[in-house]
Design an enzyme around this catalytic site. Structure first.
Site, PDB file in Angstrom:
ATOM      1  N   SER A  45      -3.328  -7.497   3.395  1.00 19.41           N
ATOM      2  CA  SER A  45      -3.579  -7.240   4.812  1.00 19.41           C
ATOM      3  C   SER A  45      -4.131  -8.481   5.496  1.00 19.41           C
ATOM      4  O   SER A  45      -3.740  -8.802   6.621  1.00 19.41           O
ATOM      5  CB  SER A  45      -4.569  -6.078   4.979  1.00 19.41           C
ATOM      6  N   ARG A  89      -2.167  -6.488  -7.830  1.00 17.58           N
ATOM      7  CA  ARG A  89      -1.105  -7.436  -7.506  1.00 17.58           C
ATOM      8  C   ARG A  89      -1.023  -8.552  -8.531  1.00 17.58           C
ATOM      9  O   ARG A  89       0.042  -9.023  -8.851  1.00 17.58           O
ATOM     10  CB  ARG A  89      -1.353  -8.058  -6.123  1.00 17.58           C
ATOM     11  N   HIS A 102       0.837  -1.204   0.000  1.00 12.94           N
ATOM     12  CA  HIS A 102       0.000   0.000   0.000  1.00 12.94           C
ATOM     13  C   HIS A 102       0.872   1.254   0.000  1.00 12.94           C
ATOM     14  O   HIS A 102       0.626   2.184  -0.761  1.00 12.94           O
ATOM     15  CB  HIS A 102      -0.893   0.057   1.253  1.00 12.94           C
ATOM     16  N   LYS A 148     -17.383  -5.740   7.754  1.00 12.04           N
ATOM     17  CA  LYS A 148     -16.158  -6.418   8.172  1.00 12.04           C
ATOM     18  C   LYS A 148     -15.865  -6.103   9.632  1.00 12.04           C
ATOM     19  O   LYS A 148     -16.190  -5.026  10.126  1.00 12.04           O
ATOM     20  CB  LYS A 148     -14.961  -5.954   7.334  1.00 12.04           C
TER      21      LYS A 148
END
Length: 163
Positions: A130, A91, A18, A42
């Site tokens: 993460s 990614r 990040h 979440k």
């Protein structure tokens, strides 16, 4: 015309990947807002205040970066703040499939000339997420080098206090 960009995410926690995206984008835009997302669906490891604090500290060397929090639709926040661009990091090809779908939906919802800009992650960080970092750290694995130093300190302390 001032070029402003938003880089949004939950940043639970912010990773070196990040931070790499933020640093690179800071050279492309006059100002970058790192938008820390409030996502009620979440259950984060870190509180919103902890995530905001970490992001502010690890980006403090970048004079054109500010940190804000927001909830709801990204497009609503973008339209309200009139960002020139939304930065998204990629990614792998699996990220691309999801991100292109989101970018196309957001394009329908943006009311201005906001563009979505995809930045490929540095290959050194391409495997980091993460979620993976939290899982490995919570099981006692070594995540040194995957997080900025201050984020690693906070995560280590938080997990130690949970036990």
């Amino acid at each position: 015309m001032t070029r402003t960009a938003l880089y949004a995410g939950s940043f639970d926690p912010i990773t070196r990947g990040h931070l790499d995206i933020i640093e690179r984008a800071s050279h492309m835009f006059d100002s970058i807002t790192v938008g820390v997302l409030v996502n009620n669906s979440k259950v984060p490891l870190l509180t919103l205040d902890e995530r905001m604090d970490i992001v502010q500290k690890v980006t403090s060397h970048l004079s054109n970066v500010e940190v804000e929090c927001f909830g709801g639709l990204l497009a609503d926040y973008v339209n309200q703040k009139k960002f020139s661009a939304v930065i998204r990091g990629l990614r792998a090809t699996t990220d691309f499939e999801y991100e292109i779908q989101m970018a196309q939906m957001n394009d329908r919802l943006f009311t201005g000339d906001t563009e979505t800009i995809f930045l490929m992650t540095n290959p050194e960080y391409s495997f980091i997420s993460s979620s993976l970092v939290k899982e490995v750290a919570s099981l006692g694995g070594d995540v040194q080098g995957l997080l900025p130093g201050y984020a690693l300190d906070v995560i280590t302390r938080k997990l130690r206090n949970r036990k």
